[in-house]
Design a protein around this motif. Structure first.
Motif, PDB file in Angstrom:
ATOM      1  N   ILE A 130       0.828  -1.212   0.000  1.00 37.72           N
ATOM      2  CA  ILE A 130       0.000   0.000   0.000  1.00 37.72           C
ATOM      3  C   ILE A 130       0.861   1.260   0.000  1.00 37.72           C
ATOM      4  O   ILE A 130       0.643   2.194  -0.793  1.00 37.72           O
ATOM      5  CB  ILE A 130      -0.953  -0.006   1.215  1.00 37.72           C
ATOM      6  N   SER A 131       1.855   1.315   0.890  1.00 37.73           N
ATOM      7  CA  SER A 131       2.719   2.504   0.967  1.00 37.73           C
ATOM      8  C   SER A 131       3.531   2.686  -0.308  1.00 37.73           C
ATOM      9  O   SER A 131       3.735   3.818  -0.768  1.00 37.73           O
ATOM     10  CB  SER A 131       3.654   2.396   2.174  1.00 37.73           C
ATOM     11  N   SER A 132       3.962   1.571  -0.904  1.00 42.92           N
ATOM     12  CA  SER A 132       4.760   1.659  -2.136  1.00 42.92           C
ATOM     13  C   SER A 132       3.914   2.142  -3.304  1.00 42.92           C
ATOM     14  O   SER A 132       4.353   2.967  -4.110  1.00 42.92           O
ATOM     15  CB  SER A 132       5.373   0.297  -2.462  1.00 42.92           C
ATOM     16  N   LEU A 133       2.669   1.652  -3.407  1.00 45.92           N
ATOM     17  CA  LEU A 133       1.784   2.090  -4.479  1.00 45.92           C
ATOM     18  C   LEU A 133       1.410   3.564  -4.328  1.00 45.92           C
ATOM     19  O   LEU A 133       1.293   4.294  -5.320  1.00 45.92           O
ATOM     20  CB  LEU A 133       0.530   1.219  -4.517  1.00 45.92           C
ATOM     21  N   GLU A 134       1.230   4.001  -3.083  1.00 42.30           N
ATOM     22  CA  GLU A 134       0.950   5.423  -2.849  1.00 42.30           C
ATOM     23  C   GLU A 134       2.143   6.282  -3.264  1.00 42.30           C
ATOM     24  O   GLU A 134       1.972   7.376  -3.820  1.00 42.30           O
ATOM     25  CB  GLU A 134       0.617   5.646  -1.377  1.00 42.30           C
ATOM     26  N   LYS A 135       3.338   5.783  -2.992  1.00 39.81           N
ATOM     27  CA  LYS A 135       4.544   6.508  -3.396  1.00 39.81           C
ATOM     28  C   LYS A 135       4.678   6.541  -4.918  1.00 39.81           C
ATOM     29  O   LYS A 135       5.037   7.566  -5.498  1.00 39.81           O
ATOM     30  CB  LYS A 135       5.779   5.833  -2.774  1.00 39.81           C
ATOM     31  N   LEU A 136       4.347   5.420  -5.580  1.00 39.62           N
ATOM     32  CA  LEU A 136       4.428   5.366  -7.044  1.00 39.62           C
ATOM     33  C   LEU A 136       3.451   6.331  -7.690  1.00 39.62           C
ATOM     34  O   LEU A 136       3.730   6.879  -8.760  1.00 39.62           O
ATOM     35  CB  LEU A 136       4.143   3.947  -7.535  1.00 39.62           C
ATOM     36  N   GLN A 151       6.306   9.697 -14.315  1.00 45.57           N
ATOM     37  CA  GLN A 151       6.759   8.653 -15.239  1.00 45.57           C
ATOM     38  C   GLN A 151       7.843   7.792 -14.592  1.00 45.57           C
ATOM     39  O   GLN A 151       8.794   8.304 -14.011  1.00 45.57           O
ATOM     40  CB  GLN A 151       7.295   9.274 -16.529  1.00 45.57           C
ATOM     41  N   MET A 152       7.692   6.487 -14.670  1.00 43.74           N
ATOM     42  CA  MET A 152       8.680   5.550 -14.116  1.00 43.74           C
ATOM     43  C   MET A 152       8.486   4.195 -14.790  1.00 43.74           C
ATOM     44  O   MET A 152       7.517   3.969 -15.501  1.00 43.74           O
ATOM     45  CB  MET A 152       8.567   5.450 -12.589  1.00 43.74           C
ATOM     46  N   GLU A 153       9.453   3.290 -14.560  1.00 37.10           N
ATOM     47  CA  GLU A 153       9.401   1.942 -15.118  1.00 37.10           C
ATOM     48  C   GLU A 153       8.717   1.050 -14.094  1.00 37.10           C
ATOM     49  O   GLU A 153       9.295   0.710 -13.060  1.00 37.10           O
ATOM     50  CB  GLU A 153      10.809   1.434 -15.424  1.00 37.10           C
ATOM     51  N   GLN A 196       9.972  -0.970 -10.427  1.00 39.12           N
ATOM     52  CA  GLN A 196       9.443  -0.615  -9.110  1.00 39.12           C
ATOM     53  C   GLN A 196       8.814  -1.832  -8.427  1.00 39.12           C
ATOM     54  O   GLN A 196       8.950  -2.005  -7.206  1.00 39.12           O
ATOM     55  CB  GLN A 196       8.410   0.509  -9.250  1.00 39.12           C
ATOM     56  N   LEU A 197       8.145  -2.689  -9.204  1.00 36.46           N
ATOM     57  CA  LEU A 197       7.573  -3.904  -8.635  1.00 36.46           C
ATOM     58  C   LEU A 197       8.670  -4.833  -8.113  1.00 36.46           C
ATOM     59  O   LEU A 197       8.520  -5.481  -7.073  1.00 36.46           O
ATOM     60  CB  LEU A 197       6.726  -4.630  -9.677  1.00 36.46           C
ATOM     61  N   LYS A 210      11.511  -3.891  -6.912  1.00 29.90           N
ATOM     62  CA  LYS A 210      12.018  -3.319  -5.664  1.00 29.90           C
ATOM     63  C   LYS A 210      11.096  -3.644  -4.493  1.00 29.90           C
ATOM     64  O   LYS A 210      11.568  -3.943  -3.391  1.00 29.90           O
ATOM     65  CB  LYS A 210      12.162  -1.805  -5.826  1.00 29.90           C
ATOM     66  N   ILE A 211       9.789  -3.579  -4.738  1.00 24.42           N
ATOM     67  CA  ILE A 211       8.829  -3.930  -3.685  1.00 24.42           C
ATOM     68  C   ILE A 211       9.002  -5.393  -3.279  1.00 24.42           C
ATOM     69  O   ILE A 211       9.052  -5.730  -2.087  1.00 24.42           O
ATOM     70  CB  ILE A 211       7.391  -3.674  -4.167  1.00 24.42           C
ATOM     71  N   THR A 212       9.100  -6.265  -4.286  1.00 33.24           N
ATOM     72  CA  THR A 212       9.273  -7.701  -4.014  1.00 33.24           C
ATOM     73  C   THR A 212      10.569  -7.963  -3.263  1.00 33.24           C
ATOM     74  O   THR A 212      10.609  -8.752  -2.304  1.00 33.24           O
ATOM     75  CB  THR A 212       9.273  -8.485  -5.339  1.00 33.24           C
ATOM     76  N   PHE A 213      11.638  -7.286  -3.677  1.00 35.79           N
ATOM     77  CA  PHE A 213      12.941  -7.479  -3.042  1.00 35.79           C
ATOM     78  C   PHE A 213      12.911  -7.011  -1.590  1.00 35.79           C
ATOM     79  O   PHE A 213      13.520  -7.641  -0.706  1.00 35.79           O
ATOM     80  CB  PHE A 213      14.007  -6.715  -3.820  1.00 35.79           C
ATOM     81  N   LYS A 214      12.184  -5.949  -1.319  1.00 37.23           N
ATOM     82  CA  LYS A 214      12.085  -5.440   0.042  1.00 37.23           C
ATOM     83  C   LYS A 214      11.377  -6.440   0.950  1.00 37.23           C
ATOM     84  O   LYS A 214      11.784  -6.662   2.098  1.00 37.23           O
ATOM     85  CB  LYS A 214      11.325  -4.110   0.034  1.00 37.23           C
TER      86      LYS A 214
END
Length: 226
Positions: free
Chosen positions: A170-176, A181-183, A187-188, A190-194
Motif C-alpha cells: 500500500i505505501s509503495s503504491l501510494e509513493k508510485l 513517469q517511471m518503469e 518498481q515492482l 524493488k517492492i518484491t525485493f524489500k
C-alpha cells in the motif's frame, strides 16, 4: 541465341533454387539425425517440435523474441506449427531440450525431484560459483532448499507476514502514484525485493537493500548474458 540465353538463365536459376532448398533441408535436419536417430524407437515418444540449425538450434528466434515487445512470439511459433500440445522439443543453449508450457506439466517438472533434477549451463555454473545452489550436489540442494524455504513454507508461516506485506504494498503504491513517469516493472521488483529482505534477513535497512539489489541485478544480467 536469345532463346538459348533465356533457357540458360532459367536453368541456372532453377539449379540455384534447388541447391538452396536442398541445403536448407539438410541443415534443418542435422540436429535431428545427430540426436534423435541414436534413440531408435524411443524417438517416436518425443514431443513435436523443431531442433533448428546445427549448433545454433532455436536460439536466434528465442533471442529475437525476448528482445522484442512480444516475447511470447517464440512459444506462439511452436503452437502455430505443432498445435497446442503444451510440450515441445527444441535445441536451446547448445543442447536438445524439451519446453513445457502447460501448467500441469510445469508443476510436475518443478515438484518431482526424483524424475527431474535441477541443472544449469556450464558457463552459468562457472559464473555463479561452485558453492552456489546451482552447483552443489542434488541431495545437498534439497536439504538447503528445505532450510531456506522454511520461513515461507505453508499457509501458517506466510500468514505471519501478511500485515507487513499489505503495509509495504500500500505505501509503495501510494509513493508510485506521486512519482510521475517511471518503469513499473522495476518498481515492482524493488517492492518484491524489500519483502524478501524482511522475511529472510529481518532487515528494512535501505542501504543494505540497495547494495544487495545492485549485486543481484549485476548477477542477473550476467546470467542472462551467458
Amino acid at each position: 541465341m536469345e532463346l538459348g540465353s533465356m533457357w540458360m538463365v532459367v536453368l541456372c536459376s532453377t539449379s540455384f533454387v534447388g541447391v538452396f532448398v536442398t541445403l536448407k533441408w539438410l541443415l534443418m535436419n542435422v540436429n535431428r539425425w545427430l540426436y534423435e536417430t541414436p534413440l531408435g524407437v524411443k524417438k517416436h515418444c518425443l514431443p513435436p517440435g523443431d531442433l533448428g540449425l546445427p549448433f545454433i538450434g532455436n536460439m536466434w528466434s528465442f533471442l529475437k523474441a525476448y528482445k522484442s515487445s512480444d516475447p511470447e512470439s517464440f512459444i506462439d511459433s511452436f503452437v502455430s506449427r505443432f498445435g497446442k500440445t503444451g510440450i515441445y522439443k527444441a535445441f536451446m543453449f547448445g543442447s536438445p531440450s524439451v519446453i513445457c508450457t502447460a501448467p500441469e506439466t510445469c508443476k510436475r517438472v518443478l515438484t518431482d525431484d526424483d524424475a527431474f533434477q535441477p541443472g544449469w549451463p556450464a558457463a552459468t555454473v562457472e559464473l555463479i560459483g561452485k558453492k552456489s545452489f546451482v552447483s552443489i550436489p542434488f541431495e545437498e540442494h534439497k536439504r538447503l532448499r528445505r532450510l531456506t524455504a522454511a520461513p515461507i513454507n505453508g499457509h501458517e508461516a506466510l500468514s505471519m507476514y501478511i500485515p507487513y506485506i499489505e503495509e509495504i504494498v500500500i505505501s509503495s503504491l501510494e509513493k508510485l502514484a506521486t512519482m510521475g513517469q517511471m518503469e513499473f516493472l522495476t518498481q515492482l521488483r524493488k517492492i518484491t525485493f524489500k519483502i524478501i529482505m524482511y522475511i529472510f534477513l529481518s532487515t528494512e535497512s535501505e542501504s543494505v537493500m540497495e547494495a544487495l539489489e545492485k549485486e543481484y541485478t549485476n548477477l542477473n544480467y550476467g546470467v542472462r548474458a551467458v
